[in-house]
Write a protein that holds these residues in place. Structure first.
Motif, short mmCIF file in Angstrom:
data_model
loop_
_atom_site.label_atom_id
_atom_site.label_comp_id
_atom_site.label_asym_id
_atom_site.label_seq_id
_atom_site.Cartn_x
_atom_site.Cartn_y
_atom_site.Cartn_z
N LEU A 233 -4.53 -6.92 -0.25
CA LEU A 233 -3.39 -6.07 -0.62
C LEU A 233 -3.53 -5.56 -2.06
CD1 LEU A 233 -0.60 -8.22 1.02
CD2 LEU A 233 -1.26 -5.92 1.70
N VAL B 94 2.85 -1.28 -0.89
CA VAL B 94 1.54 -0.85 -0.40
C VAL B 94 1.66 0.48 0.33
CG1 VAL B 94 -0.35 -1.41 1.17
CG2 VAL B 94 0.62 -3.19 -0.27
N ARG C 113 -3.53 -4.42 6.83
CA ARG C 113 -3.11 -4.98 5.54
C ARG C 113 -1.60 -4.88 5.36
NH1 ARG C 113 -8.00 -3.99 1.27
NH2 ARG C 113 -9.68 -3.76 2.77
N ILE C 114 -1.03 -3.76 5.77
CA ILE C 114 0.41 -3.56 5.60
C ILE C 114 1.21 -4.48 6.51
CG2 ILE C 114 2.29 -1.89 5.90
CD1 ILE C 114 0.38 0.29 4.99
N THR D 260 0.79 -8.87 5.12
CA THR D 260 2.10 -9.12 4.52
C THR D 260 2.91 -10.12 5.34
OG1 THR D 260 2.93 -7.13 5.64
CG2 THR D 260 2.28 -6.90 3.33
N GLN E 136 4.06 -3.27 -10.66
CA GLN E 136 2.77 -3.28 -9.98
C GLN E 136 1.86 -4.30 -10.62
OE1 GLN E 136 2.15 -1.44 -7.20
NE2 GLN E 136 4.30 -0.94 -7.38
N ILE F 59 -5.78 -2.56 -2.47
CA ILE F 59 -5.15 -1.26 -2.19
C ILE F 59 -4.29 -0.82 -3.36
CG2 ILE F 59 -3.45 -0.07 -0.76
CD1 ILE F 59 -4.47 -1.45 1.64
N LEU F 60 -3.49 -1.74 -3.89
CA LEU F 60 -2.58 -1.39 -4.99
C LEU F 60 -3.33 -0.98 -6.25
CD1 LEU F 60 0.16 -4.14 -4.55
CD2 LEU F 60 0.42 -1.69 -4.13
N HIS G 231 2.34 3.32 -2.03
CA HIS G 231 1.16 3.63 -2.82
C HIS G 231 0.12 4.37 -1.98
CE1 HIS G 231 -1.74 3.28 -6.05
NE2 HIS G 231 -2.59 2.68 -5.24
#
Length: 603
Positions: free
Chosen positions: A333, A119, A142-143, A147, A12, A336-337, A122
């Motif tokens: 991204l 993502v 976002r996913i 990506t 991560q 979020i992580l 998580h």
């Protein structure tokens, strides 16, 4: 071929919040955490890149031979040798380009998939309060969109940037080796190229982030309208929704147009500066050839290398805009992580399966929802659900009934007091392990876009088909399932849209039966059923509840009458507790609830 690492093995990103909010391309270094598992592919691609770049630069030597030995000496043999050299180099370049493109593109695809998985994996573990302030549409954008953009950047644009940078450096070296005076003329234009790249690049990046955010807003709005399509059409709001959606689309378009305009200015400006420098160089070099101080072949080779520098810089300026977009996507991204779940398992946790008692106790619990920090959902509430007994929760809207379910499942932790299972604070259990001991049947059951088997088996993924069917029979769902076009293999549509409300409810009850939990949480599980179905399902629930601790959010008299105890709640506080008969005598609020809500069902 390298195998994809398990997502748990993917490192991560370790970056601070300040890094995530940086205003330059440094955020792209966060992607190195995801690229590292495929370093050998990247190294092979770099070798292919250096190989093709070197060969491309050697074409300049072929041009020199072609002009000096072929054209100047009028030699067909030398001309043929020069052409043969260029053709062989071109063939080798195409082979090297194939491997470079394939390796880089496959890494881009793999890294994009890994980031998407990281993502999602998580997000799915985050505390529910995160989703109170972050819309599902934005997260999905976002996913998916972000990506996908990174996939294009890593698999194409980043490779082009590396290739162009390498070609630019190599061509400049060859320029110095060919003619220093002309090279200095070319290099004098470089500062004029870098200034607009840096200036406009910063603007492009800011607009790129805004563009990504606006596109997520568009997706969120469209998704919400489609999700509630029956409500939209029922109220004849199609025209209003079209107009509102058009506004969102125009906002996204305006930001995108401004971003494209900045990129267009950047690219066109660089082209003007670069080719003006080449024109000046040609005038000086042409004069040297006429004066005899430079050969035509050297000038031809120099022009070739200069064009290589110009095209490389033009490519870099264009790709820089893509990299700015990638920086915006990466930033979103990484944000979020970096989110940490508020609900974590303790380092040393107790196995809930080893707890002997299934007694649930709310001990002086005070809780505020993060989105409503000034309004207590529960306040110094003490309540006990005895093992193997049924506890019904009644009260007006906002009394805290659903909140108790969420605290018990540890979707939230109370600010004061504790919730215990078998006398042990539930914060000492792993959240996943704790929830394995519970089954929830909500008032609005959640069904997935899959078949019946999948939806019921959600209660126990290891259950056999026979066990699924037996659970459906106990929930009085087998008959209507059998009448579906493909029976248990029938696709239910999004959110089970192909079933009636009562049928969806019985699927959810079958799922809970299959899970066979210690604790049942029923949010008026029979509310969507007609009288006949309710009678059958109530019998199934009574059998299921036997010997289990059961908490029921109740609105109907038929649900309350079989409860061992009834807790009356108001504004997050326990008003009274007892059975139906005693509460009718002692609790004024309960009497009022019965009169208002249950009067039409009273015998």
């Amino acid at each position: 071929m390298e195998s994809s690492p398990k997502i748990s093995e993917i490192p991560q990103p370790q970056s601070s919040t300040s890094t995530a909010k940086s205003k330059n391309l440094a955020i792209l270094f966060e992607l190195a955490q995801f690229i590292r598992p495929y370093k050998w592919k990247v190294i092979a691609a770099l070798i292919a890149l250096i190989f093709t770049a070197s060969l491309t630069l050697s074409v300049g030597h072929g041009v020199r031979i072609l002009i000096d030995n072929g054209f100047s000496q009028q030699s067909v043999e030398e001309l043929g040798s020069a052409i043969q050299f260029i053709l062989i180099v071109t063939l080798l370049i195409s082979i090297g380009t194939f491997f470079r493109f394939y390796l880089v593109s496959s890494v881009g695809e793999r890294v994009s998939a890994d980031i998407r998985l990281a993502v999602f994996n998580h997000v799915i573990t985050l505390h529910p309060s995160y989703f109170e302030t972050n819309g599902s549409g934005d997260i999905m954008s976002r996913i998916t969109t972000d990506t996908t953009l990174l996939q294009s950047i890593i698999g194409s644009s980043f490779s082009m940037a590396m290739r162009s940078a390498l070609m630019c450096i190599g061509a400049i070296i060859m320029l110095f080796a060919t003619n220093i005076k002309l090279t200095l003329i070319v290099l004098a234009s470089v500062p004029f190229i870098l200034v607009p790249i840096l200036f406009y690049g910063r603007r492009v990046r800011a607009l790129s982030r805004q563009s990504q955010d606006s596109m997520s807003d568009v997706g969120s709005y469209a998704g919400e309208a489609i999700e509630h399509i029956k409500t939209v059409q029922s109220y004849s709001h199609e025209a209003q929704e079209k107009a509102s959606f058009s506004i969102e689309v125009e906002k996204a378009f305006d930001i995108g147009r401004r971003r494209v305009k900045q990129r267009a200015i950047l690219i066109s400006g660089v082209i003007v500066i670069v080719f003006s420098a080449i024109a000046g160089m040609l005038w000086v070099g042409g004069s040297d050839v006429i004066n005899g101080t430079m050969s035509a072949g050297d000038l031809g080779a120099f022009v070739f290398f200069a064009i290589m520098v110009a095209s490389s810089l033009a490519t870099i300026s264009e790709v820089l805009g893509e990299l700015q977009r990638a920086a915006g996507a990466t930033e979103r991204l990484i944000e979020i992580l970096q989110v940490k779940s508020h609900i974590m398992a303790p380092d040393q946790h107790i196995r809930s399966a080893n707890v002997e008692s299934a007694e649930v106790c709310f001990d002086n619990v005070t809780f505020y929802y993060p989105s409503r920090p000034d309004l207590p959902a529960t306040e110094q509430l003490c309540l006990k659900a005895t093992e193997g007994k049924v506890l019904a929760l009644v009260g007006p809207s906002g009394a805290g009934k659903t909140t108790l379910f969420e605290l018990l499942q540890r979707f939230y932790d109370p600010q004061a007091g504790k919730v215990t299972l078998g006398g042990i604070d539930i914060r000492q259990f792993s959240p996943n392990d704790l929830r394995q001991q519970m089954a929830l049947v909500p008032q609005q059951p959640a069904l997935f876009s899959h078949d019946v088997f999948h939806n019921i088996r959600y209660g126990d993924p290891m259950a056999t088909d026979e066990q699924v069917i037996e659970a459906a029979k106990k929930a009085h769902a087998h008959e209507f399932i059998s009448n579906l076009p493909q029976g248990y293999n029938s696709f239910l549509g999004e959110k089970g849209v192909r079933l009636s409300g009562g049928q969806r409810q019985r699927i959810a009850i079958a799922r809970a039966i299959l899970k066979d939990p210690k604790i049942l949480l029923l949010d008026e599980a029979t509310s969507a059923l007609d009288s006949e179905s309710e009678h059958h399902v109530q019998q199934a629930l009574e059998e299921l509840m036997r010997g289990r601790t059961t908490l029921i959010i109740a609105h109907r008299l038929s649900t309350i009458q079989h409860a061992d105890q009834i807790a009356v709640l108001e504004q997050g506080k326990l008003v009274d507790i007892g059975d139906h008969k005693s509460l009718m005598q002692s609790c004024e609020l309960y009497q009022r609830l019965v009169d208002l809500q249950f009067k039409h069902m009273s015998p």
